[in-house]
Scaffold this motif. Structure first.
Motif, PDB file in Angstrom:
ATOM      1  N   GLY A  30       0.845  -1.194   0.000  1.00  0.00           N
ATOM      2  CA  GLY A  30       0.000   0.000   0.000  1.00  0.00           C
ATOM      3  C   GLY A  30       0.873   1.233   0.000  1.00  0.00           C
ATOM      4  N   ARG A  31       0.254   2.387   0.070  1.00  0.00           N
ATOM      5  CA  ARG A  31       0.966   3.662  -0.017  1.00  0.00           C
ATOM      6  C   ARG A  31       2.072   3.755   1.035  1.00  0.00           C
ATOM      7  N   GLY A  32       3.297   3.974   0.547  1.00  0.00           N
ATOM      8  CA  GLY A  32       4.435   4.138   1.436  1.00  0.00           C
ATOM      9  C   GLY A  32       5.321   2.914   1.573  1.00  0.00           C
ATOM     10  N   ILE A  33       4.948   1.792   0.952  1.00  0.00           N
ATOM     11  CA  ILE A  33       5.740   0.569   1.089  1.00  0.00           C
ATOM     12  C   ILE A  33       6.885   0.584   0.073  1.00  0.00           C
ATOM     13  N   LEU A  34       8.050   0.155   0.514  1.00  0.00           N
ATOM     14  CA  LEU A  34       9.251   0.039  -0.304  1.00  0.00           C
ATOM     15  C   LEU A  34       9.506  -1.434  -0.561  1.00  0.00           C
ATOM     16  N   ALA A  35       9.655  -1.835  -1.829  1.00  0.00           N
ATOM     17  CA  ALA A  35       9.784  -3.261  -2.142  1.00  0.00           C
ATOM     18  C   ALA A  35      10.737  -3.463  -3.313  1.00  0.00           C
ATOM     19  N   MET A  36      11.179  -4.705  -3.457  1.00  0.00           N
ATOM     20  CA  MET A  36      12.106  -5.062  -4.525  1.00  0.00           C
ATOM     21  C   MET A  36      11.344  -5.449  -5.789  1.00  0.00           C
ATOM     22  N   ALA A  37      11.824  -4.976  -6.930  1.00  0.00           N
ATOM     23  CA  ALA A  37      11.334  -5.452  -8.222  1.00  0.00           C
ATOM     24  C   ALA A  37      12.068  -6.742  -8.567  1.00  0.00           C
TER      25      ALA A  37
ATOM     26  N   GLN B 127      17.011  -3.240  -8.471  1.00  0.00           N
ATOM     27  CA  GLN B 127      15.812  -2.465  -8.782  1.00  0.00           C
ATOM     28  C   GLN B 127      14.776  -2.594  -7.670  1.00  0.00           C
ATOM     29  N   PHE B 128      14.193  -1.461  -7.330  1.00  0.00           N
ATOM     30  CA  PHE B 128      13.198  -1.409  -6.261  1.00  0.00           C
ATOM     31  C   PHE B 128      12.055  -0.505  -6.682  1.00  0.00           C
ATOM     32  N   PHE B 129      10.948  -0.578  -5.969  1.00  0.00           N
ATOM     33  CA  PHE B 129       9.837   0.308  -6.276  1.00  0.00           C
ATOM     34  C   PHE B 129       9.223   0.863  -5.004  1.00  0.00           C
ATOM     35  N   ILE B 130       8.653   2.046  -5.168  1.00  0.00           N
ATOM     36  CA  ILE B 130       7.949   2.738  -4.090  1.00  0.00           C
ATOM     37  C   ILE B 130       6.471   2.740  -4.439  1.00  0.00           C
ATOM     38  N   VAL B 131       5.647   2.192  -3.561  1.00  0.00           N
ATOM     39  CA  VAL B 131       4.197   2.227  -3.764  1.00  0.00           C
ATOM     40  C   VAL B 131       3.706   3.584  -3.259  1.00  0.00           C
ATOM     41  N   TYR B 132       3.200   4.418  -4.181  1.00  0.00           N
ATOM     42  CA  TYR B 132       2.709   5.732  -3.764  1.00  0.00           C
ATOM     43  C   TYR B 132       1.186   5.754  -3.681  1.00  0.00           C
TER      44      TYR B 132
END
Length: 296
Positions: free
Chosen positions: A216-223, A233-238
């Motif tokens: 959800g909004r604010g979570i930092l995760a790996m692609a 590579q990583f992604f930010i869920v906004y």
């Protein structure tokens, strides 16, 4: 007065009137020419001013909170922008079953690194504690909190890459704005836009996921490109990430101010890629990571 004389006088007066009419037409033509010339001169001045002011505006963009979009990219339409973005922060993820106090981490060598870097050392890592990282970007500072209780091997790798300046001078190459998937993806140092999304650090490591994991909004995760293919590579869920299955390692969170900056980028839309559809592509407002630093 003889008939002949009268006819001569009539002819003279007719010739005089014709000459006067010709002179009047010539005068009117001269006036029209002068008027048209004046109008043309005014138009030239106006166009000249427009060109000068227009060039000045392009060459010297006004100061703003976000960088100017690429001048060569067409402005995104409504189909390239999010319809809505959830504003409520998601709860920080927590494992339902805690990990052991230490876990074994293995970093396997793979394809050549997109940027020279050394992989972390294999071995035991503590599965507790948090670490702070700041991404100094073109849209402002993004403050990350990494949680080793969630993903200790991922945190170790990320901090190693930060320490080696792997993320410095890289771009966030992918933005998604559709319902169910609203993320900003970064971490590929490849400079060629056509090849971005395929780069990595030359090593990979296993997923650190669990069935109850939600995004959800604010979570930092790996692609990743499949199971156990984590790299850099990583992604930010906004916003909305309801389309994601628990297959992507969550390893931290992003601060609220950083998310608001990403919202501005998302609302400006994407430049669609060849395969991602209208809601998936490069962000219209570029996001450049200038520096990545870990708190001492």
């Amino acid at each position: 007065m003889s008939k002949k004389t009268h006819q001569q006088q009539l002819a003279a007066r007719k010739a005089q009137r014709q000459a006067e009419r010709d002179a009047e037409r010539r005068r009117q033509r001269r006036m029209l020419a002068v008027t048209l010339t004046a109008i043309a001169a005014v138009v030239v001045v106006i166009v000249g001013l427009f060109v000068v002011l227009g060039n000045n505006g392009d060459d010297t963009p006004a100061a703003s909170d976000t960088p100017s979009p690429s001048q060569s990219a067409a402005a995104p339409g409504p189909e390239n922008k999010p319809k809505t973005i959830p504003t409520a922060l998601a709860a920080a993820p927590k494992r339902t079953t805690p990990l052991a106090s230490e876990v074994d981490c293995t970093y396997k060598k793979g394809e050549a690194a997109s940027k020279p870097v050394n992989p972390p050392s294999n071995g035991k890592v503590k599965a507790s504690g948090t670490s702070k990282v700041t991404l100094g970007t073109s849209i402002g500072d993004l403050h990350l909190t990494l949680d080793s209780a969630l993903a200790p091997c991922t945190v170790k790798s990320f901090l190693s890459l930060v320490g080696q300046k792997y993320f410095d001078n890289t771009s966030c190459h992918r933005l998604t704005v559709g319902a169910g998937l609203q993320v900003l993806q970064c971490g590929d140092p490849t400079k060629d836009p056509a090849a971005q999304g395929s780069g990595g650090p030359g090593y990979s490591f296993n997923d650190e996921v669990y069935p109850q994991l939600k995004y959800g909004r604010g979570i930092l995760a790996m692609a990743n490109s499949g199971p156990n293919t984590n790299g850099s590579q990583f992604f930010i869920v906004y916003g909305d990430a309801s389309a994601l299955n628990p297959a992507y390692t969550a390893f931290g969170t992003v601060d609220a101010d950083g998310l608001k900056a990403i919202d501005k980028v998302a609302n400006a839309g994407v430049i669609p890629g060849p395969q991602g559809g209208p809601t998936d592509g490069r962000p219209y407002i570029p996001v450049e990571i200038k520096t990545a630093t870990a708190a001492a």
